[in-house]
Design an enzyme around this catalytic site. Structure first.
Site, PDB file in Angstrom:
ATOM      1  N   ASP A  96      56.628  14.375  34.865  1.00  0.00           N
ATOM      2  CA  ASP A  96      56.345  13.165  35.239  1.00  0.00           C
ATOM      3  C   ASP A  96      56.185  12.336  33.736  1.00  0.00           C
ATOM      4  O   ASP A  96      55.314  11.192  33.592  1.00  0.00           O
ATOM      5  CB  ASP A  96      55.127  13.046  36.074  1.00  0.00           C
TER       6      ASP A  96
ATOM      7  N   ASN B 125      49.395   7.719  37.711  1.00  0.00           N
ATOM      8  CA  ASN B 125      49.712   7.452  39.255  1.00  0.00           C
ATOM      9  C   ASN B 125      50.585   8.757  39.679  1.00  0.00           C
ATOM     10  O   ASN B 125      51.610   9.136  39.009  1.00  0.00           O
ATOM     11  CB  ASN B 125      50.845   6.323  39.293  1.00  0.00           C
TER      12      ASN B 125
ATOM     13  N   HIS C 268      55.287   4.355  27.896  1.00  0.00           N
ATOM     14  CA  HIS C 268      54.920   3.046  27.927  1.00  0.00           C
ATOM     15  C   HIS C 268      54.405   2.780  26.486  1.00  0.00           C
ATOM     16  O   HIS C 268      53.888   3.635  25.617  1.00  0.00           O
ATOM     17  CB  HIS C 268      53.727   2.803  28.934  1.00  0.00           C
TER      18      HIS C 268
ATOM     19  N   HIS D 155      61.411  15.979  36.697  1.00  0.00           N
ATOM     20  CA  HIS D 155      60.577  14.878  36.723  1.00  0.00           C
ATOM     21  C   HIS D 155      60.456  13.919  35.681  1.00  0.00           C
ATOM     22  O   HIS D 155      59.253  14.105  35.043  1.00  0.00           O
ATOM     23  CB  HIS D 155      59.467  14.944  37.516  1.00  0.00           C
TER      24      HIS D 155
ATOM     25  N   HIS E  29      57.023  10.313  46.195  1.00  0.00           N
ATOM     26  CA  HIS E  29      56.070   9.903  45.628  1.00  0.00           C
ATOM     27  C   HIS E  29      54.962   9.484  46.577  1.00  0.00           C
ATOM     28  O   HIS E  29      54.830   8.545  47.195  1.00  0.00           O
ATOM     29  CB  HIS E  29      56.339   8.822  44.793  1.00  0.00           C
TER      30      HIS E  29
ATOM     31  N   ASP F  77      60.846   7.400  43.430  1.00  0.00           N
ATOM     32  CA  ASP F  77      59.721   7.669  42.415  1.00  0.00           C
ATOM     33  C   ASP F  77      59.051   6.581  41.882  1.00  0.00           C
ATOM     34  O   ASP F  77      59.943   5.590  41.343  1.00  0.00           O
ATOM     35  CB  ASP F  77      60.043   8.882  41.660  1.00  0.00           C
TER      36      ASP F  77
ATOM     37  N   HIS G 287      54.322  15.500  41.957  1.00  0.00           N
ATOM     38  CA  HIS G 287      52.874  15.278  41.262  1.00  0.00           C
ATOM     39  C   HIS G 287      51.597  15.207  42.134  1.00  0.00           C
ATOM     40  O   HIS G 287      51.091  14.470  42.258  1.00  0.00           O
ATOM     41  CB  HIS G 287      52.871  14.016  40.510  1.00  0.00           C
TER      42      HIS G 287
ATOM     43  N   ASN H  66      63.493   4.780  39.054  1.00  0.00           N
ATOM     44  CA  ASN H  66      62.803   3.371  38.672  1.00  0.00           C
ATOM     45  C   ASN H  66      63.077   2.784  37.289  1.00  0.00           C
ATOM     46  O   ASN H  66      62.211   2.644  36.362  1.00  0.00           O
ATOM     47  CB  ASN H  66      61.351   3.709  38.939  1.00  0.00           C
TER      48      ASN H  66
HETATM   49  O1  DOR Z   1      52.080   7.510  36.352  1.00  0.00           O
HETATM   50  C1  DOR Z   1      53.358   7.210  36.687  1.00  0.00           C
HETATM   51  N1  DOR Z   1      54.267   6.710  35.951  1.00  0.00           N
HETATM   52  N2  DOR Z   1      53.558   7.807  37.835  1.00  0.00           N
HETATM   53  C2  DOR Z   1      54.759   7.491  38.446  1.00  0.00           C
HETATM   54  O2  DOR Z   1      55.021   8.121  39.450  1.00  0.00           O
HETATM   55  C3  DOR Z   1      55.669   6.607  37.711  1.00  0.00           C
HETATM   56  C4  DOR Z   1      55.472   6.629  36.380  1.00  0.00           C
HETATM   57  C5  DOR Z   1      56.096   5.320  35.747  1.00  0.00           C
HETATM   58  O3  DOR Z   1      57.443   5.153  36.007  1.00  0.00           O
HETATM   59  O4  DOR Z   1      55.528   4.737  34.796  1.00  0.00           O
END
Ligand code: DOR
Length: 434
Positions: A306, A279, A310, A61, A180, A153, A233, A95
């Site tokens: 996961d 998340n 960012h 993941h 998810h 996801d 998760h 994603n």
């Molecule tokens: O916190 C999360 N960020 N959970 C997810 O399922 C997606 C992920 C993201 O792509 O930033």
């Protein structure tokens, strides 16, 4: 390159091996495993005394962000982070922008990985077009193109009607569907766990039921279908009961837990700390206890980071606007050790199984030799130093993004060396220990 790993605890749950021995590596393959192997001319000898020699770790993941969000991560930087954390194989999530929902986008990632990745990258594919939850993707074509799992996801397949179609269409491929688990109408405006901290901070709460209702719904839909179903998760103690029941009834249901859901509670979001925003949200001590007990009991059999990079700018936004997610590849191993082994919940062999053969089998990677140590098989190995103590420094992370929820945390256990196809892709220098 020829390598001779000497005197490590060779630990491979897939082949029930747990002995102090040597591992010889030649031409990308495991040449021999056993005590006191003969010297090989030209081989580099590495002393692994006190260390664990495991199959390369597998993360089912990971968000690599490429194509489309290269300011957060690329396949190159994400896999640099992976090998630094001990991972030799990862499954990347669809994603991206565009989403991995066609054989062409999948092929693009595979090609890019061949050119730039430091470890093996296996793409998962979206199960609905654009991950919008409305129209199925070309599931059999995506499977033929190399998708190792299906998932939207980042988003849940929202309606029961669409979910029934997903399960019925993924089942014949033999592939796993990874959900998810987030009921979208229960999480509109939710920013963190629905509890006392959210109330005090005036933030929208995210109830446990948003996860539990989806797992319950999916398990019921799947009862007559029998698709391989994996809950990603898991965050709520209540989900464990549903999973336990489904597994006891013989359904092919598995679940994963992340490092952060094993050690963090909603307090991490206090003072509007966006590094704690994820998340699904991290919850309460009783959830942690239930998740750890589920691992000990064998209801949860897979670990996944996961890893969700960012940028600093994005995480500097007000809490409600900041994106959900945490980087995890480089800090996962010591957090798993702390939460699961040092706590006494499971032993080392079980931890290694949950990081190797379990995720490999989940995604069908064991058939190409991933997740186990076999003479003649691919030489993907991780040498773990269980005694290495270190402090998490965001600036030292190799991921392009530094959004770890663990800055300054003192941890124990680290990948001393990561070997992919017989090549050393990560080696801890003496200065990095301590
Ligand atoms: O916190 C999360 N960020 N959970 C997810 O399922 C997606 C992920 C993201 O792509 O930033």
């Amino acid at each position: 390159m020829h390598l001779l790993l000497r005197n490590g605890r060779v630990l491979d749950p897939a082949t029930s091996r747990d002995e102090v021995a040597d591992v010889a590596i030649a031409n990308g393959l495991i040449a021999a495993i056993g005590p006191k192997l003969a010297k090989v001319d030209g081989a580099r000898e590495i002393n692994c005394e006190g260390k664990i020699i495991a199959p390369g770790l597998v993360d089912p993941h990971v968000h690599l962000r490429e194509p489309g969000q290269e300011h957060k991560e690329t396949i190159e930087t994400g896999t640099m982070s992976a090998v630094a954390g001990g991972f030799t194989s990862l499954v990347c999530m669809p994603n991206t922008a565009p989403a991995l929902d066609t054989p062409e986008t999948l092929a693009w990632v595979q090609q890019r990985a061949l050119q730039t990745a430091k470890c093996r990258v296996f793409p998962s594919a979206a199960v609905t077009k654009g991950r919008k939850g409305e129209e199925l993707t070309e599931i059999s074509l995506l499977r033929a193109a190399g998708a190792v799992a299906f998932t939207d996801d980042g988003d849940c397949v929202p309606t029961a009607g669409m979910m029934a179609k997903v399960l019925a269409n993924v089942a014949p491929t033999g592939c796993v569907f990874m959900q998810h688990c987030q009921e979208p109408t229960l999480t509109k405006g939710s920013a963190m766990h629905a509890g006392s901290i959210a109330v005090r901070l005036g933030l929208g709460g995210w109830p446990r039921s948003a996860e539990e209702t989806i797992i319950e719904r999916d398990v019921r839909l799947n009862a007559g279908i029998g698709c391989r179903y994996h809950a990603q998760h898991v965050s709520s103690g209540g989900s464990v009961e549903i999973l336990r029941r489904a597994r006891a009834s013989g359904q092919p249901v598995t679940a994963e837990v992340t490092p952060h859901h094993l050690v963090l509670t909603h307090e991490v979001c206090d003072n509007y700390n966006t590094l704690g925003k994820v998340n699904p949200p991290v919850r309460e001590k009783k959830d942690i206890d239930a998740l750890i007990a589920a691992v000990a009991e064998g209801v949860i059999t897979v670990l996944g980071t996961d890893h969700a990079p960012h940028s600093a700018d994005e995480k500097a936004l007000p809490f409600e606007e900041a994106p959900f997610g945490m980087v995890g590849l480089e800090t996962a191993l010591p957090i798993y050790i702390e939460a699961l082994v040092r706590s006494g919940a499971i032993d080392w062999p079980r931890l290694i199984a949950m990081l190797t053969i379990e995720p490999a089998t989940l995604c069908g990677l064991d058939s190409c030799g991933v997740g186990k140590l076999v003479v003649g098989g691919v030489a993907d190995l991780t040498v773990i130093d269980p005694a290495a103590t270190w402090t998490v420094q965001p600036s030292a992370l190799l991921s392009k993004s530094k959004n770890t929820p663990f800055p300054g945390r003192k941890v124990q256990g680290r990948a001393a060396m990561t070997i992919v196809q017989g090549e050393i892709r990560h080696e801890l220098g003496p200065k990095q220990i301590g």
